[in-house]
Design a protein around this motif. Structure first.
Motif, PDB file in Angstrom:
ATOM      1  N   PRO A 188       0.829  -1.215   0.000  1.00 44.80           N
ATOM      2  CA  PRO A 188       0.000   0.000   0.000  1.00 44.80           C
ATOM      3  C   PRO A 188       0.858   1.258   0.000  1.00 44.80           C
ATOM      4  N   PRO A 189       0.475   2.271  -0.752  1.00 39.23           N
ATOM      5  CA  PRO A 189       1.263   3.511  -0.797  1.00 39.23           C
ATOM      6  C   PRO A 189       1.447   4.169   0.563  1.00 39.23           C
ATOM      7  N   LEU A 190       0.554   3.872   1.513  1.00 34.00           N
ATOM      8  CA  LEU A 190       0.674   4.515   2.829  1.00 34.00           C
ATOM      9  C   LEU A 190       1.982   4.179   3.526  1.00 34.00           C
ATOM     10  N   VAL A 191       2.691   3.144   3.069  1.00 38.55           N
ATOM     11  CA  VAL A 191       3.990   2.833   3.661  1.00 38.55           C
ATOM     12  C   VAL A 191       4.929   4.034   3.521  1.00 38.55           C
ATOM     13  N   GLY A 192       4.710   4.835   2.507  1.00 43.33           N
ATOM     14  CA  GLY A 192       5.533   6.016   2.304  1.00 43.33           C
ATOM     15  C   GLY A 192       5.321   7.092   3.354  1.00 43.33           C
ATOM     16  N   GLU A 193       4.346   6.894   4.248  1.00 47.67           N
ATOM     17  CA  GLU A 193       4.079   7.881   5.294  1.00 47.67           C
ATOM     18  C   GLU A 193       4.800   7.582   6.599  1.00 47.67           C
ATOM     19  N   PHE A 194       5.518   6.463   6.670  1.00 49.57           N
ATOM     20  CA  PHE A 194       6.284   6.152   7.878  1.00 49.57           C
ATOM     21  C   PHE A 194       7.559   6.997   7.874  1.00 49.57           C
ATOM     22  N   ALA A 195       7.436   8.207   8.367  1.00 48.87           N
ATOM     23  CA  ALA A 195       8.485   9.215   8.185  1.00 48.87           C
ATOM     24  C   ALA A 195       9.801   8.847   8.844  1.00 48.87           C
ATOM     25  N   ARG A 196       9.783   7.994   9.859  1.00 44.27           N
ATOM     26  CA  ARG A 196      11.019   7.632  10.556  1.00 44.27           C
ATOM     27  C   ARG A 196      11.570   6.268  10.128  1.00 44.27           C
ATOM     28  N   LEU A 197      10.996   5.676   9.105  1.00 45.65           N
ATOM     29  CA  LEU A 197      11.369   4.328   8.708  1.00 45.65           C
ATOM     30  C   LEU A 197      12.801   4.289   8.171  1.00 45.65           C
ATOM     31  N   GLU A 198      13.604   3.375   8.723  1.00 49.40           N
ATOM     32  CA  GLU A 198      14.995   3.217   8.303  1.00 49.40           C
ATOM     33  C   GLU A 198      15.202   1.919   7.527  1.00 49.40           C
ATOM     34  N   TRP A 199      14.457   0.864   7.874  1.00 45.38           N
ATOM     35  CA  TRP A 199      14.580  -0.424   7.188  1.00 45.38           C
ATOM     36  C   TRP A 199      13.197  -0.864   6.733  1.00 45.38           C
TER      37      TRP A 199
END
Length: 564
Positions: A188-199
């Motif tokens: 889902p495109p919403l994964v792009g909203e995890f602003a602190r995601l490193e991995w």
């Protein structure tokens, strides 16, 4: 004095015997009853207050809701227009306005209280991070109920307790790692909203559809692993915005189209794996700005541009596994041989008989072909070849023997040689080859002999050489600049000759299993990693009467010192 009019009026209310008339009695009775009623029935006041639209689900940070109330008096009658006072016991979690509008501002639980007169009511609201809801949506979008492991998911607001989810000190999602977990559906495109995601590791699943361009918003992303899925469509150029990205793996999917030039802007990128996709077109020249140590694009239709700059860049990559196809790609064995002639100074070879003529390839010096005319042997030992080994040789699909020893070849060993599935003998000794031994050579499942001695090869022996299970003749790595202990993965190779001498920092481990394997090899030559220790202990033994010691078990029995 007698007043007839007045007497008549009064006479109508008071009879001759002094009694009241019925009309006056009635009036007085009503007045008394009214006075009694006013004295026993107080004015209406709020007796109960209730909140009629209590939220039944978790709120997300940023959500708002207007709470509605109902006020009733002591007789149960609704009281409209009463002023209600609203209060939150924790405004850091949820605020409430004078009109009852609640806004979620932090993660946690808050109690909202309403009061009017002596009546009051309250409601407890739970606020989850926006990322909670994003993970919930991700779960359902990828078939979470059927995942191999969904421990902790949807059970609490403690996201760090959900399988595959790591959070930072602020509770924000920093890693989402769900490889080999039976994820299905689309990312889902919403994964792009995890602003602190490193991995982000979603590899080895059954995800399909395109890669969402929204992933390009993950400005802190360091690793993106989406390999071994069924993703299709183009690689989004938006991925070129991931400035912190160090590793990108998209291999083994159904991605198509060109490789976006925008990836050349990934200044932190160290590893790029895009192989086993129907990608096509030339590798973008912009890639030469990357400092890659690993670059894999084998089993694609990507081609390598000509020009020395691009070739030099490819050769600087320690682990490079490509197509071996130039953009002016040879399409036949003859074309490949012509390419070899051109890049290794063919006109000045010692013997170039029939090369570039219309004679059958089998008549060209050093060439043997099978019945169909495909090249099976390429033998140009000590023939004056100069220059680099062309990667296109990896496309000689029927090649069984490749002998280019005792020439003046330079540059690195093309990893594409690892694609020669039928190769049984590889001799590249006594040249000026540099760089590391490609790990891709471990894929030569038919190889029986490997001789790389007498070059300037550096680095460690790749453990992948231990995969050469048919290597039954020679493994000769002597006289290079290799270093480190020989990998124990070589244990079990059935070679009869193994030489590693002449490398200043390369040595054989003095441990039991490895030493036992060396003892089984008929011809070995090279130093042990613990040879100096062995020599010191041997000198001690001889200097202080070792043969007369009370217990000298194991001494001088071999280099495995833990047996002394």
């Amino acid at each position: 004095m007698y007043h007839p009019k007045t007497s008549r009026s009064l006479g109508m209310q008071y009879d001759a015997v002094g009694g009241w008339t019925p009309r006056l009695a009635l009036v007085l009775a009503c007045a008394w009853l009214t006075a009694c009623a006013d004295e026993s029935m107080p004015p209406p006041t709020p007796a109960t207050l209730s909140i009629t639209n209590t939220p039944t689900e978790l709120m997300a940070v940023g959500d708002t809701v207007r709470l509605e109330v109902e006020v009733r008096d002591q007789s149960g009658q609704a009281m409209e227009g009463r002023t209600v006072v609203w209060v939150s016991d924790d405004p850091s979690i949820a605020t409430v306005s004078e009109s009852g509008v609640v806004k979620a501002v932090g993660v946690g639980t808050a109690t909202i209280m309403a009061e009017t007169g002596s009546a009051s009511a309250s409601v407890q609201l739970s606020v989850a991070a926006a990322e909670y809801w994003m993970l919930v949506a991700f779960y359902y979008a990828t078939g979470g109920d059927e995942w191999t492991n969904n421990d902790g998911w949807l059970e609490s607001q403690s996201l760090g307790n959900w399988h595959g989810v790591d959070v930072d000190t602020a509770g924000r999602v920093s890693r989402l790692r769900l490889p080999e977990n039976n994820l299905t559906g689309r990312i889902p495109p919403l994964v792009g909203e995890f602003a602190r995601l490193e991995w982000l590791n979603l590899s080895d699943n059954d995800l399909g559809g395109p890669i969402p361009p929204a992933l390009g918003k993950l400005s802190e992303l360091e690793f993106l692993w989406l390999g071994q899925n069924e993703l299709d469509g183009p690689i989004p150029p938006e991925l070129g915005q991931l400035d912190a990205l160090g590793g990108l793996s998209l291999s083994h999917n159904a991605l198509s189209g060109p490789l976006p030039a925008e990836l050349g802007g990934l200044g932190s990128l160290d590893s790029l794996l895009i192989g086993d996709n129907p990608l096509s077109g030339p590798l973008p020249a912009a890639l030469t700005g990357l400092s890659l140590t690993t670059f894999g694009y084998a089993n694609t239709d990507l081609c390598v541009p000509g020009g020395e700059e691009f070739q030099a860049w490819l050769e600087s990559i320690a682990n490079h596994h490509g197509t071996g196809t130039g953009c002016d790609a040879p399409v036949s064995d003859r074309d490949i041989l012509v390419r070899l002639y051109e890049v290794t100074d063919g006109p000045n070879w010692t013997n170039s008989e029939n090369w570039l003529t219309e004679a059958p390839l089998a008549d060209w010096h050093g060439i043997v072909t099978d019945e169909s005319g495909r090249v099976t042997h390429l033998t140009l030992r000590n023939n004056g070849l100069r220059g680099r080994i062309p990667a296109e040789l990896g496309n000689l699909a029927r090649l069984e023997v490749l002998v280019l020893g005792e020439n003046d070849l330079t540059g690195s060993i093309p990893p594409e040689l690892g694609d020669l599935e039928q190769l049984e003998l590889l001799w590249l000794f006594d040249n000026d080859l540099t760089g590391t031994i490609p790990a891709a050579l471990g894929g030569l499942g038919s190889l029986k002999t490997l001789v790389l001695s007498g070059n300037i090869l550096t680095g460690a022996i790749p453990p992948e050489l231990g995969d050469l299970k048919n290597l039954s003749s020679e493994l000769i790595l002597s006289d290079n600049d290799l270093e480190g202990p020989i990998p124990t993965t070589l244990v079990g190779l059935g070679v009869y000759r193994f030489h590693w001498y002449g490398n200043r920092k390369l040595c054989a481990p003095g441990v039991g299993e490895f030493w036992a394997w060396l003892e089984s090899v008929q011809d070995t030559w090279g130093p042990l990693c613990n040879q100096s220790d062995v020599d010191v202990l041997k000198g001690l033994f001889e200097a202080v009467g070792g043969p007369e010691w009370t217990n000298a078990d194991g001494w001088l029995s071999g280099p495995v010192l833990d047996g002394w």
